[in-house]
Design a protein around this motif. Sequence first.
Motif, PDB file in Angstrom:
ATOM      1  N   GLY A   1       4.837 -11.724   6.870  1.00  0.00           N
ATOM      2  CA  GLY A   1       3.835 -10.672   7.048  1.00  0.00           C
ATOM      3  C   GLY A   1       4.417  -9.308   6.730  1.00  0.00           C
ATOM      4  N   ASN A   2       5.655  -9.058   7.198  1.00  0.00           N
ATOM      5  CA  ASN A   2       6.313  -7.781   6.922  1.00  0.00           C
ATOM      6  C   ASN A   2       6.633  -7.618   5.439  1.00  0.00           C
ATOM      7  N   VAL A   3       6.986  -8.706   4.782  1.00  0.00           N
ATOM      8  CA  VAL A   3       7.331  -8.645   3.362  1.00  0.00           C
ATOM      9  C   VAL A   3       6.073  -8.451   2.501  1.00  0.00           C
ATOM     10  N   LEU A   4       5.030  -9.208   2.798  1.00  0.00           N
ATOM     11  CA  LEU A   4       3.841  -9.218   1.936  1.00  0.00           C
ATOM     12  C   LEU A   4       2.793  -8.166   2.284  1.00  0.00           C
ATOM     13  N   ASN A   5       2.755  -7.710   3.519  1.00  0.00           N
ATOM     14  CA  ASN A   5       1.670  -6.834   3.966  1.00  0.00           C
ATOM     15  C   ASN A   5       1.501  -5.578   3.110  1.00  0.00           C
ATOM     16  N   PRO A   6       2.552  -4.824   2.772  1.00  0.00           N
ATOM     17  CA  PRO A   6       2.315  -3.619   1.957  1.00  0.00           C
ATOM     18  C   PRO A   6       1.640  -3.930   0.612  1.00  0.00           C
ATOM     19  N   SER A   7       2.080  -4.973  -0.047  1.00  0.00           N
ATOM     20  CA  SER A   7       1.471  -5.325  -1.344  1.00  0.00           C
ATOM     21  C   SER A   7       0.041  -5.821  -1.163  1.00  0.00           C
ATOM     22  N   LEU A   8      -0.203  -6.601  -0.120  1.00  0.00           N
ATOM     23  CA  LEU A   8      -1.555  -7.114   0.112  1.00  0.00           C
ATOM     24  C   LEU A   8      -2.510  -5.985   0.497  1.00  0.00           C
ATOM     25  N   GLN A   9      -2.040  -5.015   1.240  1.00  0.00           N
ATOM     26  CA  GLN A   9      -2.893  -3.875   1.604  1.00  0.00           C
ATOM     27  C   GLN A   9      -3.253  -3.058   0.360  1.00  0.00           C
ATOM     28  N   THR A  10      -2.319  -2.962  -0.587  1.00  0.00           N
ATOM     29  CA  THR A  10      -2.599  -2.256  -1.831  1.00  0.00           C
ATOM     30  C   THR A  10      -3.672  -2.997  -2.627  1.00  0.00           C
ATOM     31  N   LEU A  11      -3.566  -4.334  -2.669  1.00  0.00           N
ATOM     32  CA  LEU A  11      -4.553  -5.122  -3.421  1.00  0.00           C
ATOM     33  C   LEU A  11      -5.931  -5.097  -2.784  1.00  0.00           C
ATOM     34  N   ARG A  12      -5.992  -4.878  -1.476  1.00  0.00           N
ATOM     35  CA  ARG A  12      -7.284  -4.917  -0.794  1.00  0.00           C
ATOM     36  C   ARG A  12      -8.234  -3.849  -1.336  1.00  0.00           C
ATOM     37  N   SER A  13      -7.695  -2.728  -1.781  1.00  0.00           N
ATOM     38  CA  SER A  13      -8.561  -1.640  -2.273  1.00  0.00           C
ATOM     39  C   SER A  13      -9.070  -1.900  -3.701  1.00  0.00           C
ATOM     40  N   VAL A  14      -8.555  -2.920  -4.363  1.00  0.00           N
ATOM     41  CA  VAL A  14      -9.011  -3.233  -5.717  1.00  0.00           C
ATOM     42  C   VAL A  14     -10.282  -4.079  -5.623  1.00  0.00           C
ATOM     43  N   PRO A  15     -11.368  -3.659  -6.294  1.00  0.00           N
ATOM     44  CA  PRO A  15     -12.615  -4.431  -6.197  1.00  0.00           C
ATOM     45  C   PRO A  15     -12.529  -5.776  -6.892  1.00  0.00           C
TER      46      PRO A  15
END
Length: 109
Positions: free
Chosen positions: A95-109
């Motif tokens: 979760g700590n490793v992937l969360n920053p990248s996944l949060q960035t992708l969340r804003s992509v439609p």
Amino acid sequence: MTGRSLSRATYVALPWILPVAIVLWWDLTVRVGWIPPAILPLPEEVLSAAVRLIETGELQENLIASTGRAATGFLIGGGTALLLALLCGLFPIWGNVLNPSLQTLRSVP
């Protein structure tokens, strides 16, 4: 309104005002040359092409293919998201490793 209720005919006609106005405007803009027919064909040309595609079965064939592609993409995306969510939820280090990248992708439609 002044408290009067609409007649049945008015109630049925009201939702058609905007679509009819759009089609009439579309037709006018093409006929007077504001928009070239190569860019936006006349409404009757679009309708005749739709009828031809339905009669030949080409529209149904293409709809089935497009629906299949959309469903495949949804399954791939949903499956990947589920696996990543399980990985992040079950193993906090992931979760700590992937969360920053996944949060960035969340804003992509």
